[in-house]
Design a protein around this motif. Structure first.
Motif, PDB file in Angstrom:
ATOM      1  N   TYR A 168       0.850  -1.205   0.000  1.00  0.00           N
ATOM      2  CA  TYR A 168       0.000   0.000   0.000  1.00  0.00           C
ATOM      3  C   TYR A 168       0.885   1.254   0.000  1.00  0.00           C
ATOM      4  CZ  TYR A 168      -3.271   3.610   1.268  1.00  0.00           C
ATOM      5  OH  TYR A 168      -4.008   4.764   1.241  1.00  0.00           O
ATOM      6  N   HIS A 219      -0.524  16.181  -3.847  1.00  0.00           N
ATOM      7  CA  HIS A 219      -0.069  17.008  -2.730  1.00  0.00           C
ATOM      8  C   HIS A 219       0.087  18.465  -3.142  1.00  0.00           C
ATOM      9  CE1 HIS A 219       1.379  13.899   0.496  1.00  0.00           C
ATOM     10  NE2 HIS A 219       0.066  13.939   0.348  1.00  0.00           N
ATOM     11  N   GLY A 278      -5.517   9.440   9.963  1.00  0.00           N
ATOM     12  CA  GLY A 278      -4.939   8.905   8.722  1.00  0.00           C
ATOM     13  C   GLY A 278      -3.907   9.870   8.161  1.00  0.00           C
ATOM     14  N   GLU A 292      -2.803   7.146  13.214  1.00  0.00           N
ATOM     15  CA  GLU A 292      -2.304   6.542  11.975  1.00  0.00           C
ATOM     16  C   GLU A 292      -1.936   5.077  12.268  1.00  0.00           C
ATOM     17  OE1 GLU A 292      -1.710   7.245   8.524  1.00  0.00           O
ATOM     18  OE2 GLU A 292      -1.044   5.172   8.766  1.00  0.00           O
ATOM     19  N   ALA A 343      -8.970   4.768  12.968  1.00  0.00           N
ATOM     20  CA  ALA A 343      -9.951   5.739  13.466  1.00  0.00           C
ATOM     21  C   ALA A 343     -10.900   5.067  14.460  1.00  0.00           C
ATOM     22  CB  ALA A 343     -10.728   6.320  12.283  1.00  0.00           C
ATOM     23  N   ILE A 374      -7.729  13.348   5.832  1.00  0.00           N
ATOM     24  CA  ILE A 374      -7.352  13.610   4.450  1.00  0.00           C
ATOM     25  C   ILE A 374      -7.119  12.309   3.713  1.00  0.00           C
ATOM     26  CG2 ILE A 374      -5.654  14.763   2.990  1.00  0.00           C
ATOM     27  CD1 ILE A 374      -5.557  16.914   5.045  1.00  0.00           C
TER      28      ILE A 374
HETATM   29  C1  LIG Z   1      -4.083   7.840   1.030  1.00  0.00           C
HETATM   30  S1  LIG Z   1      -3.171   7.852   2.514  1.00  0.00           S
HETATM   31  C2  LIG Z   1      -3.292   9.568   2.977  1.00  0.00           C
HETATM   32  C3  LIG Z   1      -2.189  10.009   3.877  1.00  0.00           C
HETATM   33  C4  LIG Z   1      -2.181  11.518   4.173  1.00  0.00           C
HETATM   34  N1  LIG Z   1      -3.384  11.958   4.836  1.00  0.00           N
HETATM   35  C5  LIG Z   1      -1.968  12.294   2.884  1.00  0.00           C
HETATM   36  O1  LIG Z   1      -2.944  12.835   2.352  1.00  0.00           O
HETATM   37  O2  LIG Z   1      -0.836  12.337   2.423  1.00  0.00           O
HETATM   38  C6  LIG Z   1      -4.311   7.089   3.668  1.00  0.00           C
HETATM   39  C7  LIG Z   1      -3.764   6.943   5.076  1.00  0.00           C
HETATM   40  O3  LIG Z   1      -4.815   6.428   5.922  1.00  0.00           O
HETATM   41  C8  LIG Z   1      -4.251   5.446   6.772  1.00  0.00           C
HETATM   42  N2  LIG Z   1      -5.345   4.552   7.186  1.00  0.00           N
HETATM   43  C9  LIG Z   1      -5.727   3.377   6.629  1.00  0.00           C
HETATM   44  N3  LIG Z   1      -6.771   2.859   7.304  1.00  0.00           N
HETATM   45  C10 LIG Z   1      -7.057   3.725   8.306  1.00  0.00           C
HETATM   46  C11 LIG Z   1      -8.043   3.731   9.344  1.00  0.00           C
HETATM   47  N4  LIG Z   1      -8.939   2.758   9.467  1.00  0.00           N
HETATM   48  N5  LIG Z   1      -8.036   4.760  10.224  1.00  0.00           N
HETATM   49  C12 LIG Z   1      -7.125   5.773  10.093  1.00  0.00           C
HETATM   50  N6  LIG Z   1      -6.189   5.815   9.111  1.00  0.00           N
HETATM   51  C13 LIG Z   1      -6.153   4.801   8.233  1.00  0.00           C
HETATM   52  C14 LIG Z   1      -3.181   4.785   5.916  1.00  0.00           C
HETATM   53  O4  LIG Z   1      -2.218   4.094   6.698  1.00  0.00           O
HETATM   54  C15 LIG Z   1      -2.601   5.968   5.176  1.00  0.00           C
HETATM   55  O5  LIG Z   1      -1.539   6.563   5.884  1.00  0.00           O
END
Ligand SMILES: C[S@@+](CC[C@H](N)C(=O)[O-])C[C@H]1O[C@@H](n2cnc3c(N)ncnc32)[C@H](O)[C@@H]1O
Length: 294
Positions: free
Chosen positions: A15, A29, A60, A89, A120, A142
């Motif tokens: 991932y 970004h 996240g 995270e 979360a 985000i």
């Molecule tokens: C697409 S990335 C976005 C990261 C950051 N917010 C950005 O925009 O650069 C999604 C993030 O959500 C985290 N994530 C995955 N499942 C999650 C959950 N159930 N609760 C919180 N975060 C989660 C992942 O590990 C990852 O770091």
């Protein structure tokens, strides 16, 4: 029907590799930075109601680059404040990267970071289990609501934590993006409803409208170069396809019909434009800002 394919998010190492490549191939970004620079300061002007200490929760957060840019705007808008920043995270790798960045960046002494290596929903259980009553001034999610079982319930919980004048900011792909088109055609085959939701800001807006919740929303134009997806066996193309479909090893595990259907749609004018021999996918994002429950 739930998808029988494996969700990419179950394999954190793949991932994170696909996500890093997606960031290289897209203006994701950059368009967020433009929004943070041009629009976010106005949104953050009223948070905190004059307090000298602000509580922030990032859900996240990934490796934190975007979070730190937002906190820096918050501090510029409210000079002299101290900040408590809860980072939620689940990926140890991302949390580690975030911590390293913080340890190397000067000028963050007024921010206290609390690291929560959890999802979360684990954070929600932890919060409720410990009967915490603290309130937050700014909460952001985000590009992460795809990975919770019930995005509406997650929004309601985090909104309930907002203090007076608090703001909850959500960024997801826009309903009008290529992602929205892809998911409207293939959600039942791609998304596993326990772990990955094919959710766009269009879906969240409908949900909020149905509950009578008001919000502000913004569209952020963004693009992604997906040309490599069309070279069979190309390693990077396969990583990008995994990210686009949210499926682990999509090329190897999807049926030939599904693979063909997805590839055809990805380069269809509904999703992409072809320019200078490249296939450029519509990666437009949407931002939704919700106020404290009154
Ligand atoms: C697409 S990335 C976005 C990261 C950051 N917010 C950005 O925009 O650069 C999604 C993030 O959500 C985290 N994530 C995955 N499942 C999650 C959950 N159930 N609760 C919180 N975060 C989660 C992942 O590990 C990852 O770091």
């Amino acid at each position: 029907m739930a998808s029988s394919l494996k969700s990419l998010v179950h394999d954190d190492s793949r991932y994170q590799k696909s996500f890093a490549l997606f960031l290289e191939r897209s203006s994701e970004h950059q368009c967020m930075r433009d929004f943070i620079h041009n629009t976010l300061p106005g949104i953050l002007a009223s948070v905190g109601d004059g307090k000298s200490h602000l509580n922030v929760i990032g859900v996240g957060s990934g490796s934190g680059e975007i979070d730190l840019e937002m906190i820096s705007k918050l501090c510029l808008k409210h000079p002299g404040v101290t900040v408590d920043n809860e980072v939620v995270e689940p990926s140890s790798q991302q949390l580690h990267n975030y911590r390293v960045m913080v340890s190397q960046k000067p000028g963050l002494d007024h921010i206290k970071f609390n690291w929560n290596k959890m999802t979360a929903s684990e954070f929600e259980d932890h919060w409720k289990g410990n009967k915490m009553t603290q309130k937050a001034d700014f909460i952001h999610m985000i590009q992460m609501l795809y990975y919770v079982k019930d995005p509406g319930a997650t929004i309601s919980f985090f909104r309930s934590l907002l203090d007076k004048n608090g703001k909850l900011l959500i960024i997801l792909v826009s309903g009008e993006s290529g992602w929205g088109k892809l998911w409207r055609s293939f959600a039942s085959q791609l998304c596993n409803s326990d772990i990955s939701q094919c959710v766009t800001t269009g879906d969240i807006k409908s949900l909020l409208d149905s509950k009578g919740v008001s919000y502000q929303n913004y569209e952020l134009p963004s693009q992604m170069d997906i040309s490599e997806c069309f070279t069979e066996g190309d390693e990077k193309g396969e990583l990008l396809l995994d990210f686009l479909t949210e499926v682990q090893d999509f090329s190897k595990t999807a049926s030939p019909e599904l693979r063909t259907g997805v590839l055809e749609l990805l380069r269809h004018p509904d999703c992409s434009i072809e320019s200078n021999g490249k296939v450029i996918f519509n990666n437009n994002l949407g931002v939704i800002v919700i106020d404290q429950l009154t």
